[in-house]
Design an enzyme around this catalytic site. Structure first.
Site, mmCIF file in Angstrom:
data_model
loop_
_atom_site.group_PDB
_atom_site.id
_atom_site.type_symbol
_atom_site.label_atom_id
_atom_site.label_comp_id
_atom_site.label_asym_id
_atom_site.label_seq_id
_atom_site.Cartn_x
_atom_site.Cartn_y
_atom_site.Cartn_z
ATOM 1 N N CYS A 22 28.261 -18.942 12.797
ATOM 2 C CA CYS A 22 28.630 -18.311 11.526
ATOM 3 C C CYS A 22 28.465 -16.801 11.535
ATOM 4 C CB CYS A 22 27.812 -18.914 10.389
ATOM 5 S SG CYS A 22 28.066 -20.687 10.179
ATOM 6 N N GLN A 35 23.452 -28.606 10.755
ATOM 7 C CA GLN A 35 23.110 -27.601 9.750
ATOM 8 C C GLN A 35 22.783 -28.261 8.418
ATOM 9 O OE1 GLN A 35 25.363 -24.008 9.521
ATOM 10 N NE2 GLN A 35 25.993 -24.066 11.655
ATOM 11 N N SER A 77 28.512 -24.130 1.018
ATOM 12 C CA SER A 77 29.616 -23.187 1.154
ATOM 13 C C SER A 77 30.930 -23.953 1.260
ATOM 14 C CB SER A 77 29.424 -22.311 2.389
ATOM 15 O OG SER A 77 29.305 -23.119 3.555
ATOM 16 N N HIS A 109 33.453 -19.819 2.997
ATOM 17 C CA HIS A 109 32.774 -19.399 4.230
ATOM 18 C C HIS A 109 33.707 -19.669 5.421
ATOM 19 C CE1 HIS A 109 30.025 -18.913 7.453
ATOM 20 N NE2 HIS A 109 29.332 -20.031 7.343
ATOM 21 N N CYS A 159 22.505 -17.230 8.246
ATOM 22 C CA CYS A 159 22.010 -18.227 9.197
ATOM 23 C C CYS A 159 23.141 -18.591 10.161
ATOM 24 C CB CYS A 159 21.511 -19.466 8.457
ATOM 25 S SG CYS A 159 22.699 -20.197 7.312
ATOM 26 N N GLY A 214 24.230 -21.295 13.654
ATOM 27 C CA GLY A 214 23.920 -22.488 14.415
ATOM 28 C C GLY A 214 23.002 -22.184 15.591
#
EC number: 2.3.1.9
Length: 390
Positions: free
Chosen positions: A90, A156, A245, A346, A376, A378
């Site tokens: 991300c 996640q 998101s 996102h 954040c 992965g």
């Protein structure tokens, strides 16, 4: 060491999965943001030394070096402009900004476009890994990883639920945060707060051609009742689709240059990059790392959280920014002031430069000085970028 300046920052308005941007090839979607950077900054396209493109799902239409393909699809950048595609999950295009800044600060390059793209409609999240597993071509989790982390599949969603339990949040906490994201995005949209950052995209609709300029994911009729009524993603959990998101299509770009390029091309900077940090921690809970990365960034910058005027903390799941607020003691009124990914979407590899576009323009709109961006990623990694509006 030189200084890195942000001259321009743009993004497309988000498109929902299967929505208004689903008909646009990701290469062309990325090219639109690259062209907008050239047009709005006024820089000579020949001055661009490199394009660093973030993209997470590098398969299908986003395969074969999507960054380079996007350059070739632009109106303004020529065949002589190099590009590279990177994946830090991300945080891919936030890392692109930091790579671009490192290049111009070192003097090895003078002008670099950091960018990102993700068409989650056309290249679904996780599709590349799932294809290989389905075809018996192997699993991302090697025997070595299995030995160190037996029986654990990286998730996640599971990490987000672990944060909820660790920090003692309730489902109502998450629902109220999600509602706030929509309400702030609604207010910002109606006030024209996104006008300077959004790149209009021409799309085909049943009624003909029109320009896509409004984030499609915003729920303009959102209420606490409607959000709290969404089904739990896990019967034992607290998180719903409404507190996560939104899957999103989009692209974004940021022009980063050194001081010599500012003078040579007569450019006016929007901000300077004050600090760049990346840290890594627990890969299982994974999404908590922005808390500790922020500690490290502030320490390195010689700043306190109260010195920062606005924060952009990616809303991958509602507990992530809530935990960040609790850990840092930051002022909630300075967080994601124009809404976040729960409302705006996102688009994975595009989110880093997308958030930076919003942060830079929000600082100028509100007359503020320092901004901090983190998200954040992965594997338990997090980037933090601190900027100073000029």
């Amino acid at each position: 060491m030189g200084t890195a300046y942000i001259v321009e920052a743009v993004r497309t308005a988000g498109g929902r999965r299967g929505g208004r941007l689903a008909g646009v090839h990701p290469v062309d979607l990325a090219a639109k943001s690259l062209d907008a950077i050239i047009e709005r900054s006024g820089i000579d396209p020949k001055a661009i030394d490199d394009v660093v493109m973030g993209c997470v799902s590098q398969g299908g239409e986003q395969a074969m070096q999507v960054g380079r393909n996007a350059v070739l699809a632009t109106k303004h950048l020529g065949e002589s402009t190099p590009a590279v595609t990177i994946d830090r999950q991300c945080g891919s295009s936030q890392q692109a900004i930091q790579f671009a800044a490192q290049a111009v600060m070192s003097g090895t390059q003078d002008a670099v476009i950091a960018a990102g793209v993700e068409s989650m409609s056309r290249v679904p999240m996780g599709s590349t890994a799932m294809f290989h597993m389905k075809e018996g071509l192997g699993n991302y989790k090697s025997p070595g990883l299995e030995e160190k982390y037996p029986g654990i599949q990286w998730s996640q969603f599971m990490g987000a639920e672990m944060i909820v339990k660790k920090h003692g949040f309730t489902k109502d906490d998450l629902d109220r945060f999600a509602l706030g994201s929509h309400l702030k995005a609604i207010e910002a949209t109606k006030a024209g707060a996104f006008d300077k950052e959004i790149v209009p995209i021409e799309i085909e609709t049943p009624d003909g051609t029109e320009m896509h300029t409004v984030d499609e994911g915003i729920r303009f009729d959102a209420t606490l009742e409607s959000i709290s009524g969404v089904k739990l993603l896990s019967p034992e959990g607290t998180i719903t689709a409404a507190t996560s998101s939104q899957i999103c299509d989009g692209s974004s770009a940021v022009l980063v240059v050194n001081e010599e390029t500012l003078k040579t091309h007569g450019l006016t900077p929007l901000a300077r990059i004050h600090n760049m940090t990346v840290t890594a921690g627990d890969p299982v809970i994974m999404l908590e790392e922005p808390l500790f990365a922020t500690d490290r960034a502030l320490q390195r910058a010689g700043m306190k959280i109260g010195d920062i005027d606005l924060y952009e903390v990616n809303e991958a799941f509602a507990p992530v920014p809530l935990a960040w607020l609790k850990h840092t003691g930051a002022d909630p009124d300075r967080l994601n002031v124009h809404g976040g990914a729960i409302a705006l979407g996102h688009p994975l590899g595009a989110s880093g430069t997308k958030l930076m576009a919003t942060l830079v323009h929000a600082l100028h709109r509100h007359g503020k000085k320092y901004g901090l961006q983190t998200m954040c990623e992965g594997g338990g990694v997090a980037n933090v970028t601190i900027i100073e509006a000029l």
